[in-house]
Design a protein around this motif. Sequence first.
Motif, PDB file in Angstrom:
ATOM      1  N   GLY A 160      49.655   3.752  32.706  1.00 11.46           N
ATOM      2  CA  GLY A 160      49.499   4.332  34.032  1.00 11.46           C
ATOM      3  C   GLY A 160      50.699   5.146  34.487  1.00 11.46           C
ATOM      4  O   GLY A 160      50.858   5.400  35.675  1.00 11.46           O
ATOM      5  N   LEU A 161      51.557   5.554  33.543  1.00 15.30           N
ATOM      6  CA  LEU A 161      52.740   6.350  33.860  1.00 15.30           C
ATOM      7  C   LEU A 161      52.550   7.756  33.289  1.00 15.30           C
ATOM      8  O   LEU A 161      52.528   7.933  32.075  1.00 15.30           O
ATOM      9  N   ASP A 162      52.429   8.734  34.168  1.00 17.77           N
ATOM     10  CA  ASP A 162      52.150  10.102  33.749  1.00 17.77           C
ATOM     11  C   ASP A 162      53.452  10.848  33.464  1.00 17.77           C
ATOM     12  O   ASP A 162      53.827  11.793  34.165  1.00 17.77           O
ATOM     13  N   LYS A 163      54.168  10.367  32.440  1.00 18.79           N
ATOM     14  CA  LYS A 163      55.416  11.013  32.028  1.00 18.79           C
ATOM     15  C   LYS A 163      55.690  10.639  30.574  1.00 18.79           C
ATOM     16  O   LYS A 163      55.227   9.608  30.092  1.00 18.79           O
ATOM     17  N   PRO A 164      56.447  11.491  29.884  1.00 16.73           N
ATOM     18  CA  PRO A 164      56.783  11.138  28.501  1.00 16.73           C
ATOM     19  C   PRO A 164      57.795   9.996  28.474  1.00 16.73           C
ATOM     20  O   PRO A 164      58.496   9.741  29.450  1.00 16.73           O
ATOM     21  N   THR A 165      57.859   9.310  27.359  1.00 14.62           N
ATOM     22  CA  THR A 165      58.833   8.256  27.126  1.00 14.62           C
ATOM     23  C   THR A 165      59.321   8.399  25.696  1.00 14.62           C
ATOM     24  O   THR A 165      58.853   9.277  24.971  1.00 14.62           O
ATOM     25  N   ASP A 166      60.227   7.549  25.271  1.00 16.72           N
ATOM     26  CA  ASP A 166      60.757   7.692  23.916  1.00 16.72           C
ATOM     27  C   ASP A 166      59.936   6.944  22.874  1.00 16.72           C
ATOM     28  O   ASP A 166      59.680   7.439  21.795  1.00 16.72           O
ATOM     29  N   VAL A 167      59.508   5.727  23.193  1.00 20.70           N
ATOM     30  CA  VAL A 167      58.778   4.912  22.227  1.00 20.70           C
ATOM     31  C   VAL A 167      57.754   4.048  22.947  1.00 20.70           C
ATOM     32  O   VAL A 167      57.998   3.565  24.054  1.00 20.70           O
ATOM     33  N   LEU A 168      56.607   3.887  22.323  1.00 19.88           N
ATOM     34  CA  LEU A 168      55.573   2.970  22.796  1.00 19.88           C
ATOM     35  C   LEU A 168      55.198   2.047  21.642  1.00 19.88           C
ATOM     36  O   LEU A 168      55.185   2.472  20.481  1.00 19.88           O
ATOM     37  N   SER A 169      54.889   0.811  21.979  1.00 20.59           N
ATOM     38  CA  SER A 169      54.459  -0.165  20.977  1.00 20.59           C
ATOM     39  C   SER A 169      53.137  -0.770  21.409  1.00 20.59           C
ATOM     40  O   SER A 169      52.946  -1.081  22.591  1.00 20.59           O
ATOM     41  N   PHE A 170      52.258  -0.945  20.444  1.00 19.88           N
ATOM     42  CA  PHE A 170      50.952  -1.518  20.702  1.00 19.88           C
ATOM     43  C   PHE A 170      50.719  -2.678  19.733  1.00 19.88           C
ATOM     44  O   PHE A 170      50.235  -2.474  18.623  1.00 19.88           O
ATOM     45  N   PRO A 171      51.108  -3.903  20.131  1.00 22.91           N
ATOM     46  CA  PRO A 171      50.916  -5.050  19.240  1.00 22.91           C
ATOM     47  C   PRO A 171      49.429  -5.346  19.053  1.00 22.91           C
ATOM     48  O   PRO A 171      48.628  -5.143  19.974  1.00 22.91           O
ATOM     49  N   MET A 172      49.091  -5.815  17.878  1.00 20.36           N
ATOM     50  CA  MET A 172      47.698  -6.131  17.581  1.00 20.36           C
ATOM     51  C   MET A 172      47.301  -7.520  18.076  1.00 20.36           C
ATOM     52  O   MET A 172      46.128  -7.782  18.290  1.00 20.36           O
ATOM     53  N   ARG A 173      48.280  -8.401  18.219  1.00 20.32           N
ATOM     54  CA  ARG A 173      47.983  -9.741  18.720  1.00 20.32           C
ATOM     55  C   ARG A 173      48.805 -10.003  19.968  1.00 20.32           C
ATOM     56  O   ARG A 173      49.925  -9.536  20.086  1.00 20.32           O
ATOM     57  N   GLU A 174      48.230 -10.756  20.851  1.00 27.63           N
ATOM     58  CA  GLU A 174      48.964 -11.179  22.031  1.00 27.63           C
ATOM     59  C   GLU A 174      49.998 -12.212  21.611  1.00 27.63           C
ATOM     60  O   GLU A 174      49.750 -13.009  20.709  1.00 27.63           O
ATOM     61  N   PRO A 175      51.176 -12.226  22.261  1.00 31.36           N
ATOM     62  CA  PRO A 175      52.180 -13.236  21.927  1.00 31.36           C
ATOM     63  C   PRO A 175      51.614 -14.644  22.075  1.00 31.36           C
ATOM     64  O   PRO A 175      50.930 -14.949  23.043  1.00 31.36           O
TER      65      PRO A 175
END
Length: 181
Positions: A63-78
């Motif tokens: 929901g943030l309409d701006k670039p960032t340096d890195v995004l991570s998308f884990p496949m499992r919830e902690p």
Amino acid sequence: MTLTLEWYDEREGSDEAKEAGWKELLERLLKLAGESEGVEAGVVSLTLTDDEGIRELNREHRGLDKPTDVLSFPMREPGADEPEIRYDDDYETVEEELDGDDGLEADGFDPFAEMLGDIVISVPRMHEQAEEYGHSADRELGFLFVHGFLHLLGYDHMTEEEEKTMIAKQEAVLSKAGLSR
């Protein structure tokens, strides 16, 4: 089984001469970070993109309409339990296609390895930050990659204590790889 890096480049006009050693560097960092965290097997998907590509993902998923340096998308919830995997007749078909006795395909890919998640890095943002912090692009790329990997494992930096833990882990891996500040 081993840790495997899947590599995708969504950018147009990348500088192959300057980026020639990136894949080897990131594979080495994945191995070092995995060893330090006791992760022996799994697949990490890395996508290199530009500011607009990461901005779209940031907007869609955070929901943030701006670039960032890195995004991570884990496949499992902690803390999620490992689901039981049941194979049907397709298992035998896939197994027959494997080349070695170790269950790996010829390129070393393990079709049954757990997918740890996806890391997306904005290369233009990475270059800007390397210049801003006064270190090499390799060091900044490594920092962002290890940072993303730790997020895949459930680490976060929402509190000062969590941030100190994460920074210490990142710096330890980068130091082992010769990418200290």
